[in-house]
Write a protein that holds these residues in place. Sequence first.
Motif, PDB file in Angstrom:
ATOM      1  N   GLY A 176      45.398  38.282  41.701  1.00  0.00           N
ATOM      2  CA  GLY A 176      45.673  39.397  40.804  1.00  0.00           C
ATOM      3  C   GLY A 176      46.855  40.217  41.273  1.00  0.00           C
ATOM      4  O   GLY A 176      47.414  39.984  42.347  1.00  0.00           O
ATOM      5  N   ALA A 177      47.228  41.183  40.443  1.00  0.00           N
ATOM      6  CA  ALA A 177      48.318  42.104  40.764  1.00  0.00           C
ATOM      7  C   ALA A 177      47.877  43.514  40.398  1.00  0.00           C
ATOM      8  O   ALA A 177      47.030  43.707  39.526  1.00  0.00           O
ATOM      9  CB  ALA A 177      49.580  41.724  39.985  1.00  0.00           C
ATOM     10  N   GLY A 178      48.429  44.496  41.089  1.00  0.00           N
ATOM     11  CA  GLY A 178      48.126  45.890  40.771  1.00  0.00           C
ATOM     12  C   GLY A 178      46.657  46.214  40.930  1.00  0.00           C
ATOM     13  O   GLY A 178      45.970  45.707  41.832  1.00  0.00           O
ATOM     14  N   SER A 179      46.132  47.056  40.028  1.00  0.00           N
ATOM     15  CA  SER A 179      44.731  47.472  40.140  1.00  0.00           C
ATOM     16  C   SER A 179      43.781  46.305  39.950  1.00  0.00           C
ATOM     17  O   SER A 179      42.681  46.287  40.510  1.00  0.00           O
ATOM     18  CB  SER A 179      44.423  48.595  39.142  1.00  0.00           C
ATOM     19  N   SER A 180      44.187  45.302  39.171  1.00  0.00           N
ATOM     20  CA  SER A 180      43.344  44.106  39.027  1.00  0.00           C
ATOM     21  C   SER A 180      43.147  43.410  40.366  1.00  0.00           C
ATOM     22  O   SER A 180      42.073  42.878  40.665  1.00  0.00           O
ATOM     23  CB  SER A 180      43.970  43.135  38.026  1.00  0.00           C
ATOM     24  N   ALA A 181      44.198  43.389  41.182  1.00  0.00           N
ATOM     25  CA  ALA A 181      44.083  42.776  42.504  1.00  0.00           C
ATOM     26  C   ALA A 181      43.088  43.519  43.370  1.00  0.00           C
ATOM     27  O   ALA A 181      42.351  42.909  44.156  1.00  0.00           O
ATOM     28  CB  ALA A 181      45.452  42.744  43.180  1.00  0.00           C
ATOM     29  N   LEU A 191      44.754  36.206  46.877  1.00  0.00           N
ATOM     30  CA  LEU A 191      46.179  36.111  46.566  1.00  0.00           C
ATOM     31  C   LEU A 191      46.567  37.330  45.739  1.00  0.00           C
ATOM     32  O   LEU A 191      46.206  37.438  44.563  1.00  0.00           O
ATOM     33  CB  LEU A 191      46.481  34.815  45.808  1.00  0.00           C
ATOM     34  N   ILE A 192      47.276  38.247  46.365  1.00  0.00           N
ATOM     35  CA  ILE A 192      47.646  39.519  45.748  1.00  0.00           C
ATOM     36  C   ILE A 192      49.162  39.599  45.650  1.00  0.00           C
ATOM     37  O   ILE A 192      49.864  39.361  46.637  1.00  0.00           O
ATOM     38  CB  ILE A 192      47.099  40.701  46.562  1.00  0.00           C
ATOM     39  N   ALA A 193      49.646  39.921  44.455  1.00  0.00           N
ATOM     40  CA  ALA A 193      51.090  40.042  44.257  1.00  0.00           C
ATOM     41  C   ALA A 193      51.659  41.062  45.238  1.00  0.00           C
ATOM     42  O   ALA A 193      51.211  42.204  45.294  1.00  0.00           O
ATOM     43  CB  ALA A 193      51.384  40.479  42.823  1.00  0.00           C
ATOM     44  N   GLY A 194      52.636  40.649  46.034  1.00  0.00           N
ATOM     45  CA  GLY A 194      53.225  41.528  47.027  1.00  0.00           C
ATOM     46  C   GLY A 194      52.547  41.470  48.369  1.00  0.00           C
ATOM     47  O   GLY A 194      53.023  42.073  49.339  1.00  0.00           O
ATOM     48  N   GLY A 195      51.412  40.760  48.474  1.00  0.00           N
ATOM     49  CA  GLY A 195      50.735  40.603  49.755  1.00  0.00           C
ATOM     50  C   GLY A 195      49.620  41.595  49.984  1.00  0.00           C
ATOM     51  O   GLY A 195      49.397  42.528  49.208  1.00  0.00           O
ATOM     52  N   LEU A 196      48.911  41.388  51.077  1.00  0.00           N
ATOM     53  CA  LEU A 196      47.720  42.177  51.390  1.00  0.00           C
ATOM     54  C   LEU A 196      48.010  43.453  52.164  1.00  0.00           C
ATOM     55  O   LEU A 196      47.120  44.282  52.341  1.00  0.00           O
ATOM     56  CB  LEU A 196      46.735  41.323  52.196  1.00  0.00           C
ATOM     57  N   ASP A 197      49.217  43.624  52.653  1.00  0.00           N
ATOM     58  CA  ASP A 197      49.552  44.840  53.384  1.00  0.00           C
ATOM     59  C   ASP A 197      49.804  45.959  52.373  1.00  0.00           C
ATOM     60  O   ASP A 197      50.850  46.031  51.738  1.00  0.00           O
ATOM     61  CB  ASP A 197      50.789  44.620  54.249  1.00  0.00           C
TER      62      ASP A 197
END
Length: 307
Positions: free
Chosen positions: A72-77, A101-107
């Motif tokens: 996901g990405a953003g709040s969905s992630a 798998l989060i857009a932009g990574g887990l940090d």
Amino acid sequence: MAGGTEDAANRYSRLDVWPATELMTALWEGQTRALAACAPALPLVAAAVEAAADRLAAGHLAGGRGRLVYAGAGSSAMVAALDGLDLGPTFDWPAERLVLLIAGGLDLSRGLAGAAEDDEGAGRADAGRAGICADDVVVGLSASGASAYTVGVLRAAREAGALTMGIASSAGSPLLDAVEHPVLTATGAEVIAGSTRLGAGTAQKVVLNLFSTGVMTALGNVYDNLMINVRPENAKLRRRCTAMVARIAGVDEDAAGAALERHGDVRRAVLGLAGLEAPEIDRLLTGTGGNLRRAMEQARSGSNTQE
């Protein structure tokens, strides 16, 4: 028909000057609509649960292969990560069988990487780096269903033979078209236009709660309605585990506590109290994929055969 998640509903014009009680009522009504939007999706979620449990059970019996992957990405992630990270403590789901798998990574120390949502290639690349394959179950979330990153993960996962499920609040969206198990929660326009952390986010959380709990139940991590694989990491959970052993095995809590101390977890303690030794306990749990009910049935069947 419900509007899209990005629509601005006229009924909420001048919301910024509404009294707090009226604002709270409007927000609450948005949440109740989101819950109602989940009901028509239940058969779709049930189908995804059955398919995912079959896929993951086969992987378990084949040596612990098969992972549950959230994208996901953003709040969905964030909703996806919350659901996935809770599976270990609650159901003892192995960390090596969970992928986020989060857009932009887990940090997230600098917040969410908003622009990363638009990069389908990054989603495909992350799926490749994760080694997604036919043993895996991949769940992607996007309120609008248009997150290119998440769609990229799902398309790559499906091409690799993984089982794919998508959750979105917009019919006909790319995300729902990309998966085998599309789950539409038609939550409509948000009280605050485009703020999908509200109704759409609630629907995502509900559907993931149902899906992951259903899968973990089907995999034998629940006996009756007891979370028998909860990790006893604090005093409250150790007491809960002792009570579960006592209830299932039909013994008092002193005997249950002693068995739990000796065998280490609820399933082994229950089987130990049935008179089985450690090698037989391990054999039964390995052969049943860790399913306590089936292990108990096989143990009883073996006893009857010997008699």
